[in-house]
Design a protein around this motif. Sequence first.
Motif, PDB file in Angstrom:
ATOM      1  N   PHE A  15      17.934  63.213  17.944  1.00 27.48           N
ATOM      2  CA  PHE A  15      17.953  64.312  18.986  1.00 27.48           C
ATOM      3  C   PHE A  15      16.864  65.176  18.455  1.00 27.48           C
ATOM      4  O   PHE A  15      17.182  66.649  18.798  1.00 27.48           O
ATOM      5  CB  PHE A  15      19.258  64.595  19.618  1.00 27.48           C
ATOM      6  CG  PHE A  15      19.977  63.800  20.561  1.00 27.48           C
ATOM      7  CD1 PHE A  15      18.700  62.279  21.109  1.00 27.48           C
ATOM      8  CD2 PHE A  15      20.886  63.302  20.202  1.00 27.48           C
ATOM      9  CE1 PHE A  15      19.261  60.830  20.734  1.00 27.48           C
ATOM     10  CE2 PHE A  15      21.697  61.956  20.640  1.00 27.48           C
ATOM     11  CZ  PHE A  15      20.634  61.492  21.231  1.00 27.48           C
ATOM     12  N   SER A  16      16.396  65.174  17.291  1.00 23.65           N
ATOM     13  CA  SER A  16      15.383  66.282  17.348  1.00 23.65           C
ATOM     14  C   SER A  16      13.744  66.225  16.705  1.00 23.65           C
ATOM     15  O   SER A  16      13.889  65.003  16.780  1.00 23.65           O
ATOM     16  CB  SER A  16      15.783  66.768  15.826  1.00 23.65           C
ATOM     17  OG  SER A  16      15.901  66.158  14.577  1.00 23.65           O
ATOM     18  N   ASN A  17      13.069  66.472  16.214  1.00 23.85           N
ATOM     19  CA  ASN A  17      11.382  66.141  16.452  1.00 23.85           C
ATOM     20  C   ASN A  17      11.219  66.001  14.805  1.00 23.85           C
ATOM     21  O   ASN A  17      10.592  64.793  14.244  1.00 23.85           O
ATOM     22  CB  ASN A  17      10.688  67.319  16.354  1.00 23.85           C
ATOM     23  CG  ASN A  17       9.966  67.837  17.550  1.00 23.85           C
ATOM     24  OD1 ASN A  17      10.430  67.378  18.666  1.00 23.85           O
ATOM     25  ND2 ASN A  17       9.924  69.064  18.034  1.00 23.85           N
ATOM     26  N   PHE A  18      12.435  65.936  13.412  1.00 21.23           N
ATOM     27  CA  PHE A  18      12.507  65.685  12.032  1.00 21.23           C
ATOM     28  C   PHE A  18      12.690  64.420  12.596  1.00 21.23           C
ATOM     29  O   PHE A  18      11.894  63.167  12.099  1.00 21.23           O
ATOM     30  CB  PHE A  18      13.304  66.407  11.270  1.00 21.23           C
ATOM     31  CG  PHE A  18      14.151  66.049  10.179  1.00 21.23           C
ATOM     32  CD1 PHE A  18      12.484  65.837   9.148  1.00 21.23           C
ATOM     33  CD2 PHE A  18      15.155  64.886  10.296  1.00 21.23           C
ATOM     34  CE1 PHE A  18      13.612  65.128   7.997  1.00 21.23           C
ATOM     35  CE2 PHE A  18      15.234  63.931   8.650  1.00 21.23           C
ATOM     36  CZ  PHE A  18      14.000  64.703   7.825  1.00 21.23           C
ATOM     37  N   ALA A  19      13.471  63.256  13.819  1.00 20.61           N
ATOM     38  CA  ALA A  19      13.948  61.952  13.704  1.00 20.61           C
ATOM     39  C   ALA A  19      13.515  61.066  14.376  1.00 20.61           C
ATOM     40  O   ALA A  19      12.495  60.104  13.583  1.00 20.61           O
ATOM     41  CB  ALA A  19      15.388  62.068  14.518  1.00 20.61           C
ATOM     42  N   VAL A  20      12.241  62.372  15.369  1.00 21.07           N
ATOM     43  CA  VAL A  20      11.143  61.213  15.786  1.00 21.07           C
ATOM     44  C   VAL A  20      10.115  61.163  14.940  1.00 21.07           C
ATOM     45  O   VAL A  20       9.470  59.763  14.412  1.00 21.07           O
ATOM     46  CB  VAL A  20      10.054  61.885  16.608  1.00 21.07           C
ATOM     47  CG1 VAL A  20       9.410  61.298  17.343  1.00 21.07           C
ATOM     48  CG2 VAL A  20      11.601  62.539  18.324  1.00 21.07           C
ATOM     49  N   MET A  21       9.941  61.775  14.149  1.00 19.32           N
ATOM     50  CA  MET A  21       9.052  61.794  12.622  1.00 19.32           C
ATOM     51  C   MET A  21       9.814  60.372  11.542  1.00 19.32           C
ATOM     52  O   MET A  21       8.146  59.614  11.614  1.00 19.32           O
ATOM     53  CB  MET A  21       8.867  63.441  12.235  1.00 19.32           C
ATOM     54  CG  MET A  21       7.645  64.547  12.795  1.00 19.32           C
ATOM     55  SD  MET A  21       6.363  63.827  13.145  1.00 19.32           S
ATOM     56  CE  MET A  21       6.205  64.392  14.633  1.00 19.32           C
ATOM     57  N   VAL A  22      10.245  60.893  11.628  1.00 15.81           N
ATOM     58  CA  VAL A  22      10.995  60.027  10.387  1.00 15.81           C
ATOM     59  C   VAL A  22      11.086  58.730  11.139  1.00 15.81           C
ATOM     60  O   VAL A  22      10.094  57.610  10.535  1.00 15.81           O
ATOM     61  CB  VAL A  22      12.131  60.067  10.058  1.00 15.81           C
ATOM     62  CG1 VAL A  22      12.817  58.640   9.315  1.00 15.81           C
ATOM     63  CG2 VAL A  22      12.767  60.928   9.039  1.00 15.81           C
ATOM     64  N   ALA A  26       9.411  55.294   9.392  1.00 15.84           N
ATOM     65  CA  ALA A  26       8.992  54.407   9.330  1.00 15.84           C
ATOM     66  C   ALA A  26       8.621  52.696  10.496  1.00 15.84           C
ATOM     67  O   ALA A  26       8.257  51.831   9.620  1.00 15.84           O
ATOM     68  CB  ALA A  26      10.913  54.194   9.355  1.00 15.84           C
ATOM     69  N   SER A  27       8.244  53.129  11.713  1.00 14.67           N
ATOM     70  CA  SER A  27       7.394  52.014  12.033  1.00 14.67           C
ATOM     71  C   SER A  27       5.900  52.091  11.962  1.00 14.67           C
ATOM     72  O   SER A  27       6.163  50.710  11.677  1.00 14.67           O
ATOM     73  CB  SER A  27       7.991  52.859  13.581  1.00 14.67           C
ATOM     74  OG  SER A  27       8.895  53.046  13.943  1.00 14.67           O
ATOM     75  N   VAL A  92      10.018  57.949  20.721  1.00  5.79           N
ATOM     76  CA  VAL A  92      10.435  59.226  20.689  1.00  5.79           C
ATOM     77  C   VAL A  92      11.669  59.313  21.895  1.00  5.79           C
ATOM     78  O   VAL A  92      12.707  60.244  21.543  1.00  5.79           O
ATOM     79  CB  VAL A  92       9.589  59.356  21.880  1.00  5.79           C
ATOM     80  CG1 VAL A  92       9.908  61.029  22.573  1.00  5.79           C
ATOM     81  CG2 VAL A  92       7.656  59.087  20.802  1.00  5.79           C
ATOM     82  N   GLN A  93      11.995  58.514  22.553  1.00  5.46           N
ATOM     83  CA  GLN A  93      13.274  58.574  24.151  1.00  5.46           C
ATOM     84  C   GLN A  93      14.466  58.653  23.257  1.00  5.46           C
ATOM     85  O   GLN A  93      15.578  59.297  23.296  1.00  5.46           O
ATOM     86  CB  GLN A  93      12.538  57.769  24.644  1.00  5.46           C
ATOM     87  CG  GLN A  93      11.582  57.891  25.808  1.00  5.46           C
ATOM     88  CD  GLN A  93      11.572  57.031  27.053  1.00  5.46           C
ATOM     89  OE1 GLN A  93      11.892  55.818  26.938  1.00  5.46           O
ATOM     90  NE2 GLN A  93      11.301  57.412  28.012  1.00  5.46           N
ATOM     91  N   MET A  94      14.384  57.088  22.402  1.00  6.88           N
ATOM     92  CA  MET A  94      15.757  57.278  20.812  1.00  6.88           C
ATOM     93  C   MET A  94      16.002  57.950  20.280  1.00  6.88           C
ATOM     94  O   MET A  94      17.100  58.399  20.118  1.00  6.88           O
ATOM     95  CB  MET A  94      15.770  56.099  20.885  1.00  6.88           C
ATOM     96  CG  MET A  94      16.015  54.973  21.710  1.00  6.88           C
ATOM     97  SD  MET A  94      15.901  52.784  21.105  1.00  6.88           S
ATOM     98  CE  MET A  94      17.591  52.942  20.594  1.00  6.88           C
ATOM     99  N   LEU A  95      15.167  58.980  19.833  1.00  9.10           N
ATOM    100  CA  LEU A  95      15.417  59.029  18.482  1.00  9.10           C
ATOM    101  C   LEU A  95      14.755  61.271  19.412  1.00  9.10           C
ATOM    102  O   LEU A  95      15.815  62.191  18.512  1.00  9.10           O
ATOM    103  CB  LEU A  95      14.717  59.415  17.427  1.00  9.10           C
ATOM    104  CG  LEU A  95      14.806  57.771  16.363  1.00  9.10           C
ATOM    105  CD1 LEU A  95      13.432  57.541  15.446  1.00  9.10           C
ATOM    106  CD2 LEU A  95      16.230  57.844  16.036  1.00  9.10           C
ATOM    107  N   GLY A  96      14.022  61.220  20.065  1.00  8.80           N
ATOM    108  CA  GLY A  96      14.181  62.702  20.439  1.00  8.80           C
ATOM    109  C   GLY A  96      14.684  62.904  21.233  1.00  8.80           C
ATOM    110  O   GLY A  96      15.101  64.440  21.496  1.00  8.80           O
ATOM    111  N   GLY A  97      15.750  62.160  21.865  1.00  8.09           N
ATOM    112  CA  GLY A  97      16.270  62.295  23.366  1.00  8.09           C
ATOM    113  C   GLY A  97      15.356  62.914  24.305  1.00  8.09           C
ATOM    114  O   GLY A  97      14.633  62.543  24.854  1.00  8.09           O
ATOM    115  N   ALA A  98      16.901  62.915  25.484  1.00 11.55           N
ATOM    116  CA  ALA A  98      15.946  63.810  26.571  1.00 11.55           C
ATOM    117  C   ALA A  98      14.956  64.187  26.894  1.00 11.55           C
ATOM    118  O   ALA A  98      13.827  64.259  27.493  1.00 11.55           O
ATOM    119  CB  ALA A  98      16.865  63.870  28.099  1.00 11.55           C
ATOM    120  N   ALA A  99      14.823  65.271  25.959  1.00 10.83           N
ATOM    121  CA  ALA A  99      14.086  66.774  25.982  1.00 10.83           C
ATOM    122  C   ALA A  99      12.432  66.306  25.429  1.00 10.83           C
ATOM    123  O   ALA A  99      11.520  66.383  25.445  1.00 10.83           O
ATOM    124  CB  ALA A  99      14.190  68.208  25.185  1.00 10.83           C
TER     125      ALA A  99
END
Length: 152
Positions: A15-22, A26-27, A92-99
């Motif tokens: 649930f962070s921008n880092f997780a979304v970027m990773v 990877a995708s 984005v929704q799964m790794l970044g959370g609701a925000a």
Amino acid sequence: MASGLIGQPLDWLLFSNFAVMVGLVASYLPFVIFPLLLSMRKVEPSLLQASMDLGAGFGHTLRHVLLPLTKAGSFAGFLFVFVMALGSSTEVQMLGGAAASMISIMINDVMRVVNFPLAFAISSVVLVFLGAVLYLGNRFLGFSRLFEDFSW
């Protein structure tokens, strides 16, 4: 935590921008690698060897010989990933959370409240921007030539 390396969960990993970027890297990394390899395959090995024979090191050869010859492939890879990342919302929704938000999520939210003119306007701006990037990239870098004369 079970291995004993850490004592508590890593909050910055989900649930962070880092997780979304990773997740996005990877995708979509394979979609960058293919055009780059395709453009590198068209570079004559004798050009790289000549650069090395004339005293250029690996970094100089990479920067002044290989990168200019593979500009079209790197731009094509950028364009593939850029277009797919514009439309992705799952990562984005799964790794970044609701925000977390991207343009695709914003268009979906506008459609959900039945504001079709605004959704159409946002989508049209995105399409015009992509068309301009595609036109300018082909005009100045000639990435349409990347797929010419390629025999399987």
